[in-house]
Design an enzyme around this catalytic site. Structure first.
Site, PDB file in Angstrom:
ATOM      1  N   ASP A 192      43.593  35.607  44.683  1.00  0.00           N
ATOM      2  CA  ASP A 192      43.429  36.327  43.422  1.00  0.00           C
ATOM      3  C   ASP A 192      42.769  37.692  43.641  1.00  0.00           C
ATOM      4  OD1 ASP A 192      43.655  36.608  40.648  1.00  0.00           O
ATOM      5  OD2 ASP A 192      41.567  36.005  40.362  1.00  0.00           O
ATOM      6  N   HIS A 193      43.352  38.710  43.006  1.00  0.00           N
ATOM      7  CA  HIS A 193      42.844  40.082  43.106  1.00  0.00           C
ATOM      8  C   HIS A 193      42.883  40.604  44.556  1.00  0.00           C
ATOM      9  CE1 HIS A 193      41.799  39.541  38.964  1.00  0.00           C
ATOM     10  NE2 HIS A 193      41.438  40.807  38.873  1.00  0.00           N
TER      11      HIS A 193
ATOM     12  N   CYS B  30      60.916  46.833  46.309  1.00  0.00           N
ATOM     13  CA  CYS B  30      59.882  45.919  46.819  1.00  0.00           C
ATOM     14  C   CYS B  30      59.329  46.409  48.154  1.00  0.00           C
ATOM     15  CB  CYS B  30      60.435  44.496  47.004  1.00  0.00           C
ATOM     16  SG  CYS B  30      60.919  43.732  45.448  1.00  0.00           S
TER      17      CYS B  30
ATOM     18  N   GLU C 151      56.883  34.260  40.066  1.00  0.00           N
ATOM     19  CA  GLU C 151      56.462  35.635  40.284  1.00  0.00           C
ATOM     20  C   GLU C 151      56.555  36.431  38.984  1.00  0.00           C
ATOM     21  OE1 GLU C 151      58.126  38.145  43.779  1.00  0.00           O
ATOM     22  OE2 GLU C 151      58.848  39.062  41.935  1.00  0.00           O
TER      23      GLU C 151
ATOM     24  N   HIS D 155      51.600  42.893  46.677  1.00  0.00           N
ATOM     25  CA  HIS D 155      52.293  42.577  47.925  1.00  0.00           C
ATOM     26  C   HIS D 155      53.348  43.660  48.193  1.00  0.00           C
ATOM     27  CE1 HIS D 155      55.882  40.074  46.101  1.00  0.00           C
ATOM     28  NE2 HIS D 155      55.686  41.186  45.465  1.00  0.00           N
TER      29      HIS D 155
ATOM     30  N   HIS E  31      51.912  41.327  40.826  1.00  0.00           N
ATOM     31  CA  HIS E  31      52.381  40.340  39.852  1.00  0.00           C
ATOM     32  C   HIS E  31      51.233  39.475  39.352  1.00  0.00           C
ATOM     33  CE1 HIS E  31      56.551  41.231  40.795  1.00  0.00           C
ATOM     34  NE2 HIS E  31      56.270  41.137  42.082  1.00  0.00           N
TER      35      HIS E  31
ATOM     36  N   HIS F   5      53.256  46.635  45.180  1.00  0.00           N
ATOM     37  CA  HIS F   5      53.199  46.508  43.725  1.00  0.00           C
ATOM     38  C   HIS F   5      52.573  45.135  43.479  1.00  0.00           C
ATOM     39  CE1 HIS F   5      56.862  44.594  45.085  1.00  0.00           C
ATOM     40  NE2 HIS F   5      56.814  43.835  44.011  1.00  0.00           N
TER      41      HIS F   5
END
Lengths: 146, 146, 146, 146, 146, 146
Positions: free
Chosen positions: F85-86, F39, F132, F20, F47, F45
């Site tokens: 996801d991913h 950020c 996170e 994100h 998580h 980047h």
């Protein structure tokens, strides 16, 4: 009880968050998708990485230490955290332009940056372990793999 | 910087929940109770097991991988999870009829099922670690114990 | 800065390992299997349970404590650990003969055993939380559910 | 499948809480402060230590065990927990009068107390690992360091 | 779908290591020993503390945040970490001269330092949780205890 | 002992990995950098997220359950894991085109997708918690915030 100086392994852990994508430009889109699955998604995904650096050496009787933690922390900060934290590895770091940023390759790449900085001291790098998730980690021991 | 192919250790973790009982039928009830304590309770008790499988091999330059995780996941699913998860080991799996299902024996038994499936590839099984609780784990390295 | 005595919540964690089975004897084998899935396997399976007991009350100025931890530890040992640890809940504890030992029911059952032992003191039971695995827990707050 | 007796590594974890201070009396206050930083603060600080003891040996076919856990637990209790838990290491234990209680030295000191107690049995001490925090641990393997 | 501004709870965790001792100077040595047990040992012992600060407020549509994490981090650093980390609480901090540094009292003391710094903003302190060990934590919600 | 049906809270945890970026297109590059810091890095980047869904309701005496876990797992899979996801949230999910994907906003967005699927049953959504990193989480309780 111990005549020769005791060799102790000291491990320091650090954390960074990064995005990455698995993609081999020499392959077709189909082949990339088949081999890498959702890790090949075009915009990347990300992880909270944990990196463990293990150093081995004799304990200095004056300090009780193999290496001063501040020294490891400085190396980790300069070679790993400041370069990789909050980055998209493929897009922002030149070494991942032509190398897939798998957990295995990250272990080797971190070794290559850290090992030279410990040469000439009383301790040496023994292992780099990097955890991509609680269920997956890779370890590199340099060329003297056990 | 690395001339010979780098050897990396990759570890994958999986989880299963099972019941077991420690009992040696060749012994008296007293001896069983004395040696095994509450682990000898007749109906068994249970754990959330964590199993870690470590594979070592060269990193394939095309994929950046020692082994495709889907391959390890498939082997773990077929040889460990589908057989042991939500089972009472002593009552439902033939291999535990005459073998005490200790953490030590579980490590060996899982090695014996997984190691043959990795033969002939570019990587080999290096270690099986099984954690019965946060305070106890056993590791088996095959016949080449370090 | 605080005029009325400060109310603090104190939480103590304990662990036990047990086997259990989900089964409703009023149902057919098919219905049991359909509703409970592998949790209905006949010989049971097991878990490392973590139980958290939260007590709320005023801090005693002389001790700085809401309750002496040794008191909670004694209650937890007598009401939970000594009864449930290394046991098959369905087979060895009468209260589970006619009640399915789900995480929800375990939270209520532990509350029912612990709450009366804290009556009359300066603190009272606020919550029982029980974790069956890292991915599942149930919480019971008595009849004053938030 | 295994002709020679299988060698398995068994690891047991225990915990203790202690205070300590890093200080070398042969040095000036400035040098102590410079080398040890806040770890040199005069009254000490503290940690929740986790100590892992790894024993290696053949699995006894009658018990399925390398060593009975109660034996390790007894040794850990007598040599580590009862001596160190809830203590200020520098002030209350003679061995730290003239030795800096670093994580490295703690690993060696615990090895020296535990290793002799395992001599003559079928298993031997392989490693002592001590974690001072989630981000730092030291390991000692005796004189046969890998 | 949400007409009134959504209220979200945000929790930030920080860590510090400190030594402490439980002792009430108004009591005899016997009474102190009886009530506090090994926590009364004269030189103190220590812990790796984890402190969690929970703030509640509306999410700012421009930032997506209840509070900027850097603000919480700054407050935690100034009010907690820089004062308590690597300290012996009883010996080095005036507020513990006449107050037993239990987990309960630490929760209140940290609340008292942090809550005023959040007044006047769009969010307010909701809870302070402090964990002394993996098995013990205390929570303070201010005067509006749930 | 309990006359009214006991209300129990059940919490299920799931995990996903995503990339994100924090960015408000209405602001200048300087303002974005100033507010969001690293950020705001352009490529994002990532998580390893952990999402916890808590459901509250009466325990069904026939099943011992508030809700069948398979039902929660199905909802979590369809509304959270399969979508997020991913993925790179900003680039691949329409709802993040005009909303900053902070932990706070993720908690609300997941609530909005899950809550309607639980309407009309015997249990209702009580809380969504999303972590996170080990040091940061947000919780949303719907419009009835405690």
């Amino acid at each position: 009880m111990i005549s020769t100086p005791a060799q102790v392994h000291v491990t320091r852990k650090a954390r960074f968050s990064a995005a990455h994508r698995y993609h081999n430009p020499a392959w077709s889109a189909e082949k990339n998708r088949e081999v890498f699955g959702p890790c090949n998604n075009p915009f990347g995904h990300g992880h909270n990485y944990e990196v463990e650096v293990t150093v081995v050496g004799s304990v200095d009787p004056a300090t009780g230490m193999v290496i001063n933690l501040r020294e490891i922390d400085k190396i980790l900060q300069e070679e790993v955290i400041s370069r990789m934290d909050h980055r998209h590895l493929n897009e922002e770091l030149p070494e991942w332009r032509h190398r897939v940023p798998t957990t295995e390759n990250l272990a080797i790449a971190i070794w290559e940056r850290i090992a030279p900085r410990l040469l000439g001291g009383y301790s040496r790098l023994f292992r780099v372990r990097i955890c991509e998730s609680p269920d997956l980690y890779a370890e590199y021991f340099g060329e003297e793999t056990p």
